[in-house]
Scaffold this active site. Structure first.
Site, PDB file in Angstrom:
ATOM      1  N   SER A  57     -11.747 -43.526  18.846  1.00 47.14           N
ATOM      2  CA  SER A  57     -11.779 -44.945  18.507  1.00 47.14           C
ATOM      3  C   SER A  57     -11.558 -45.109  17.004  1.00 47.14           C
ATOM      4  O   SER A  57     -10.511 -44.717  16.494  1.00 47.14           O
ATOM      5  CB  SER A  57     -13.101 -45.568  18.966  1.00 47.14           C
TER       6      SER A  57
ATOM      7  N   ASP B 270      -8.231 -50.054  28.472  1.00 43.76           N
ATOM      8  CA  ASP B 270      -9.085 -50.081  27.290  1.00 43.76           C
ATOM      9  C   ASP B 270      -9.122 -51.484  26.682  1.00 43.76           C
ATOM     10  O   ASP B 270      -8.082 -52.063  26.382  1.00 43.76           O
ATOM     11  CB  ASP B 270      -8.560 -49.080  26.257  1.00 43.76           C
TER      12      ASP B 270
ATOM     13  N   HIS C 209     -11.957 -47.637  27.591  1.00 35.89           N
ATOM     14  CA  HIS C 209     -12.368 -47.020  26.330  1.00 35.89           C
ATOM     15  C   HIS C 209     -13.300 -45.834  26.521  1.00 35.89           C
ATOM     16  O   HIS C 209     -13.230 -44.858  25.777  1.00 35.89           O
ATOM     17  CB  HIS C 209     -13.052 -48.079  25.460  1.00 35.89           C
TER      18      HIS C 209
END
Length: 690
Positions: free
Chosen positions: A535, A620, A655
């Site tokens: 991330s 995501d 995610h």
């Protein structure tokens, strides 16, 4: 069989802002609906190529998966906790991915009641995540949130605990945040914007009625703010919190008057952050009004002139959390990058500090729902010690161990060593680094492979925790290092401030400088250095491989935020408007050019790059899949080396990757096999031979 890397076609597309022109020939890979046949076909080609290249590692991946899952107790069970006369726990059955949420009456452990079976709820779903759940105060109804898409868009359902049947009520497009009123018939929840997924509305739902009849209680109109709700420690109030990077605002509502209008406690003010709680008839405020590292105050209302200081803000100690008991206050504080717990008696002022011996560790406040209790539950682990849950009698200081994490039949913590280093960055800042390795595999001559992990954003502290899966790297000779770079909050609020906005370059410099010094000190071989991050940590490693690609043999970038400039220019995307105070608003030229200077996608150039494995998820919601897909396409076009560049896009998840206890370890086994292969000359040659 696909034998060559997929080459994404180029289509002319130009971004223009502030007189600057940015060519983006892979913009076509963006499909907000995730249905474009050409886009999906390209992602499938990437997946096939990735699997074909990694095929020689099939045996190693399976071995790693078996090792990692063998360190999980198949029939595990959480430690039960007492709340309103019932003991609650989550139990797992052998071979099943999801837990059983259960409870039994205090003193009657034989009367176990199944509240929710995650395996049953997940049946037939490609993805399942159980969010917040809560039993109504009258003990009659369970409210629970679920995500079936992996975009953090939760449905809220209701179950009758008398009949076991589900109500027809279905609350769609929520953040999963929920609080019961005292009547047991009214539920408050937070709704998200359909497009940006920003949580911004608080609704009141009456059990047995359709969602269309729900009453809007609060709406946040500033897109830079997120909205959440929570119950006070006294259980008397609902708090509605609106918060951004640098300011916050809280409203309160009596839970025995669910139709009342929320009351503003203290109006938002830029650079003033506060959190509110209520206990024993008064308000308690954690606020940074007197110092960046927060203090604790007692208040009757929002008039700051009348607040009584209980814990002053301090220069070197960050006050992270306060837990109120009837007789005690428990403070979670961070000093020199490590967390400590401090107990203060609310009447006589007696103090105790819970101390730990490991050089690098993490501790935390566990579930403590009963404010009248004198027993504190907290958790502890280090990079060599598994998660252990303790219960402490705050009066006598007698402590007992409730549970220690299983880490495999052969695990011996004495076989591993942990260290805490301080490494000086180029501007003089001292960066803490946490290290772990297996003692009998480590050689201080600089011959070990070294993996450096980092994050460095949002003020999130990256703690030196325990990972049973990580043992598979350590047992094969890897040294694992966590670089606590600026942008996190390990050393207090100033550490965060020095790693955001126009100081973001410090995050990248810290990581590079730490890596170089670790090599100089003999913790890793200069030709066997690896970097990993996910991330915002993926942005970190993405920026670093543009700035110092020669440092690394290989990189794993998971769900990486790499097209920073394009995303921050697009207010229609999730999270963008709420993050202007993190990255800067590129509608302003100063921030535009600064972000562009480190944006991994914009800074790809004709140079040699390390071996790279990039992962993403089609659904995501935090980092859209097209960011890593475009980044890989541009790297393939421009890089001058023959090193591996692999992209794996999970077409079912978002995610957080795979759901369930075991499935996610397939992903981790892929990453570890990639790193281990590159650290071994023979395996690396087999991969490169393709």
């Amino acid at each position: 069989m696909q034998t060559t890397p997929p080459a994404a076609r180029r289509l002319p597309h130009l971004h223009q802002a502030h007189g600057d022109h940015r060519a983006d020939p892979y913009h076509w890979l963006r499909d907000d609906e995730r249905r474009d046949p050409e886009v999906l076909a390209h992602l499938r080609r990437e997946n096939r190529y990735c699997e074909q290249v990694l095929a020689p590692l099939g045996g190693l991946r399976e071995q790693l998966y078996r090792e990692m899952t063998a360190r999980l107790r198949q029939d595990d069970c959480s430690v039960p906790y007492l709340k309103r006369g019932y003991w609650y726990r989550t139990r797992y059955r052998e071979g099943e991915e999801y837990g059983l949420v259960e409870r039994y009456p205090d003193g009657e452990p034989h009367r176990v009641e199944l509240l929710l079976d995650g395996n049953e709820r997940a049946r037939g779903q490609a993805y399942y995540e159980q969010g917040q759940l809560a039993v109504s105060p009258d003990q009659q109804t369970l409210a629970f949130a679920e995500d079936f898409v992996s975009r953090r868009q939760y449905q809220i359902r209701f179950k009758s605990l008398a009949s076991g049947e589900l109500y027809e009520d279905l609350l769609e497009n929520t953040s999963g945040n929920l609080v019961w009123a005292k009547d047991g018939k009214t539920l408050f929840y937070v709704k998200q914007d359909d497009n940006t997924l920003l949580p911004y509305q608080v609704y009141r739902h009456r059990l047995g009625t359709p969602q269309e009849q729900d009453v809007l209680m609060y709406e946040e109109r500033d897109p830079a703010f997120y909205t959440s709700i929570y119950r006070s420690r006294s259980e008397d109030y609902l708090f509605i919190a609106a918060w951004s990077t640098v300011s916050s605002e809280v409203r309160w509502l009596p839970l025995d008057e669910p139709t009342a209008s929320p009351v503003l406690f203290l109006e938002r003010e830029r650079h003033h952050e506060y959190e509110l709680d209520h206990d024993q008839g008064g308000f308690y405020v954690r606020s940074n009004k007197d110092g960046a590292n927060f203090g604790l105050y007692q208040a009757r209302d929002g008039d700051r002139r009348h607040w009584r200081t209980l814990i002053p803000a301090r220069e070197q100690v960050l006050l992270e959390e306060v837990l109120l008991f009837r007789d005690w206050m428990v403070l979670e504080e961070r000093h020199q990058g490590l967390v400590r717990l401090r107990l203060i008696h609310r009447r006589d002022g007696r103090e105790h500090e819970i101390r730990f011996d490991d050089p690098a560790y993490v501790c935390w406040l566990d579930i403590n729902p009963e404010a009248a209790s004198c027993r504190l539950r907290y958790g502890y682990c280090s990079m060599t010690r598994p998660v252990t849950l303790y219960e402490l009698d705050m009066e006598t200081l007698a402590r007992r161990e409730l549970k220690r994490q299983y880490a495999g039949e052969d695990f011996n913590p004495e076989a591993y060593r942990s260290e805490r280093l301080w490494i000086q960055a180029r501007d003089g800042a001292r960066v803490p680094v946490s290290l772990v390795y297996r003692a009998d595999k480590f050689k201080r001559d600089g011959s070990n492979p070294l993996l450096v992990y980092g994050y460095g954003a949002y003020g999130a502290s990256l703690d030196p925790d325990f990972s049973s899966a990580r043992l598979s790297l350590l047992d094969r000779g890897f040294v694992y290092a966590i670089a606590h770079v600026r942008g996190g909050e390990e050393l207090g609020r100033h550490w965060y401030e020095q790693g955001r906005l126009l100081s973001k370059q410090n995050t990248f410099n810290d990581f590079i400088d730490v890596t170089r010094e670790l090599v100089c000190q003999g913790y890793g071989h200069s030709g066997r250095i690896f970097a990993a991050g996910g991330s915002a940590g993926g942005l970190l490693v993405g920026a670093v491989v543009n700035m110092a690609p020669e440092l690394f043999r290989g990189v794993v970038a998971a769900v990486p935020f790499v097209d920073v400039l394009s995303t921050m220019l697009d207010e229609s995307l999730p999270l963008t408007t709420g993050e202007y105070d993190e990255w800067g608003n590129p509608q302003q030229p100063e921030f535009y050019y600064y972000i562009k200077s480190y944006s991994p996608y914009d800074q790809v150039a004709a140079r040699a790059y390390p071996h790279m494995l990039v992962t993403t998820g089609l659904h995501d919601s935090q980092v859209q899949y097209w960011e890593p897909a475009k980044w890989v396409a541009r790297l393939r076009e421009l890089k001058t080396d023959g090193n591996l560049l692999l992209l794996h896009c999970d077409l079912d998840t978002g995610h957080g990757g795979k759901s369930g206890r075991f499935e996610s370890y397939h992903e981790l086994a892929r990453e570890y096999a990639f790193l281990l292969a590159l650290a071994d000359e023979e395996l690396a040659a087999r991969l490169m031979a393709g």
